[in-house]
Design a protein around this motif. Structure first.
Motif, PDB file in Angstrom:
ATOM      1  N   GLU A 128       0.887  -1.104  -0.192  1.00  0.00           N
ATOM      2  CA  GLU A 128      -0.301   0.182  -0.163  1.00  0.00           C
ATOM      3  C   GLU A 128       1.037   1.068  -0.224  1.00  0.00           C
ATOM      4  N   PHE A 129       1.459   1.491   1.242  1.00  0.00           N
ATOM      5  CA  PHE A 129       2.828   2.238   1.334  1.00  0.00           C
ATOM      6  C   PHE A 129       3.775   2.629   0.128  1.00  0.00           C
ATOM      7  N   ASP A 130       3.989   1.328  -0.812  1.00  0.00           N
ATOM      8  CA  ASP A 130       5.544   1.508  -1.365  1.00  0.00           C
ATOM      9  C   ASP A 130       6.680   1.331  -0.711  1.00  0.00           C
ATOM     10  N   ILE A 131       6.605   0.937  -0.113  1.00  0.00           N
ATOM     11  CA  ILE A 131       7.666   0.643   0.653  1.00  0.00           C
ATOM     12  C   ILE A 131       8.819  -0.315  -0.178  1.00  0.00           C
ATOM     13  N   GLU A 132      10.279  -0.147  -0.204  1.00  0.00           N
ATOM     14  CA  GLU A 132      11.052  -1.134  -0.598  1.00  0.00           C
ATOM     15  C   GLU A 132      11.718  -1.543   0.601  1.00  0.00           C
ATOM     16  N   VAL A 133      11.940  -2.853   0.730  1.00  0.00           N
ATOM     17  CA  VAL A 133      12.603  -3.384   2.027  1.00  0.00           C
ATOM     18  C   VAL A 133      14.463  -3.018   1.196  1.00  0.00           C
ATOM     19  N   PRO A 134      14.733  -2.860   2.915  1.00  0.00           N
ATOM     20  CA  PRO A 134      16.225  -2.509   1.977  1.00  0.00           C
ATOM     21  C   PRO A 134      16.805  -3.464   1.698  1.00  0.00           C
TER      22      PRO A 134
END
Ligand code: UD1
Ligand code: UDP
Length: 365
Positions: free
Chosen positions: A247-253
């Motif tokens: 949903e937040f378009d967070i890319e996991v580092p």
């Protein structure tokens, strides 16, 4: 005598397992009522299978929803089960919406209710769990705080029920399953991990992962520790968090490996062998403390301050820099602190406090 157990989520299944076993040992009828709050197999049925628990007699299939709809639907459905079954006593555990609904359904029908893991307070009313804890403690007839400090809180709030310090049933569960996990779980091989050479990460609290900035900052903090120490972090991801990443378009580092939620034995094996856990889970704060593994809690408060007092846990907040600082301190710990959650006989103590007769030993006499 019949004991009804209302549960609905992963941690309740795990922490109720020793009580369900104790009922079986004593030969008393144990009616398991599952609200269905957790329903995905890897948050639900896997634990019944692995911990060899009987199937719930009722699964109310309530599922996910807003707090009002979820809790209200449970309340109505649990009431109807209690009207049919008329249990002598009802047990609820912890601080979830299932806990709240089970306690309210019982108390409104005049059925005595016991709260397992009573007296925990974060004093953060933004946590939905804090409201649940306070309400359940104040309607319960029996409060089972895990520690003397939790009992003090209940006394200071003048809760009407009786208070019995029992320890936490998670100690019972770890005593039963730690060695089994070491023998049976091949998770280290499967994930290609060396003991002491990785971090374990869990993050699922609504106030953290439902906030895009906070969630990203927590992942950033862990990623910085990963980078500076050259150890990977394994993140068995809760479905709420998985949904928020998308949903937040967070890319996991890089350096944080996301895996599906793990069965208990695999998770316990990782917890026992990790260099350090990063978490916002209540249960993981306790379990790492019991296992002698340092923990960095990515929250601004904890309802488990005993873990901090003994030196097992550092409450770091969610800023990346603070997480890095906390990890540096906690990586210097040797894990030799006292365990504040009892000796592993919490389930038997709860049975004794409820005056549940030991039908099996009576027959034997
Ligand atoms: C709940 C508890 C929390 C506890 C956690 C344990 C409350 C208010 N929260 O949070 O205290 O720490 O369980 O893990 O009771 N979902 C699935 N499959 C499931 C269950 C949930 O995919 O089996 C997803 C759904 O998108 C759902 C979301 O997870 O909307 C949140 O589920 P919910 O039961 O509302 O709360 P948890 O975050 O699991
Ligand atoms: N757990 C598990 N597999 C996982 C993550 C957690 O078996 O992938 C177990 C963990 O050992 C602990 C419980 O689930 O007993 C904690 O649940 P969670 O963090 O979801 O809830 P909380 O304790 O915060 O309410």
């Amino acid at each position: 005598q019949s004991v009804a157990i209302v549960l609905g989520t992963r941690p309740e299944i795990i922490k109720f397992a020793p009580i369900i076993d104790a009922c079986e040992r004593r030969g008393v009828r144990c009616l398991i009522v599952h609200t269905g709050q957790h329903y995905s197999p890897d948050l639900d049925s896997v634990f019944f299978e692995e911990l060899e628990l009987p199937e719930p007699e009722y699964n109310l299939g309530v599922g996910s929803g807003s707090h009002g709809i979820q809790t209200g639907t449970m309340l109505a459905s649990i009431e109807s089960v209690f009207l049919d079954e008329a249990p002598d006593v009802v047990l609820v555990q912890g601080d979830t919406n299932s806990t709240l609904a089970g306690a309210l359904a019982a108390v409104k029908l005049g059925i005595p209710v016991g709260h397992v893991e009573a007296g925990l307070r974060s004093y953060d009313r933004e946590m939905p769990e804090e409201i649940n804890r306070v309400v359940v403690d104040h309607v319960a007839d029996f409060c089972f705080p895990p520690t003397p400090d939790a009992a003090d809180i209940l006394e200071s709030e003048h809760v009407p029920g009786s208070i019995h310090v029992t320890g936490n049933t998670i100690v019972d569960a770890i005593h039963s399953y730690r060695d089994v996990a070491a023998r049976k779980s091949d998770v280290l091989d499967r994930l290609d991990l060396e003991p002491g050479e990785f971090y374990l990460l869990t993050a699922h609290r609504a106030e953290n992962v439902d906030d895009a900035e906070r969630f990203a900052s927590m992942l950033d903090g862990v990623a910085r520790v990963v980078e500076s120490t050259g150890r990977e972090a394994i993140y068995p991801i809760h479905p709420r968090s998985k949904a928020r990443l998308v949903e937040f378009d967070i890319e996991v580092p890089e350096g944080i490996r996301v895996v599906e939620p793990l069965p208990f034995l695999d998770f316990l094996r990782l917890e026992s062998t990790t260099a350090l856990a990063f978490t916002d889970s209540g249960g993981v704060q306790e379990e790492t403390c019991i296992l002698g593994v340092p923990c960095v809690t990515m929250r601004y408060s904890t309802e488990r301050p005993e873990t901090v007092h003994v030196g097992a846990n550092c409450v770091a907040g969610t800023d990346a820099v603070d997480i890095v600082d906390a990890a540096e301190i906690m990586l210097g710990k040797d894990g030799s602190w006292p365990i504040p959650f009892g000796d592993g006989d919490a389930a038997e103590r709860i049975m004794d406090a409820l005056a549940v007769p030991d039908a099996k030993s009576e027959v034997a006499q």
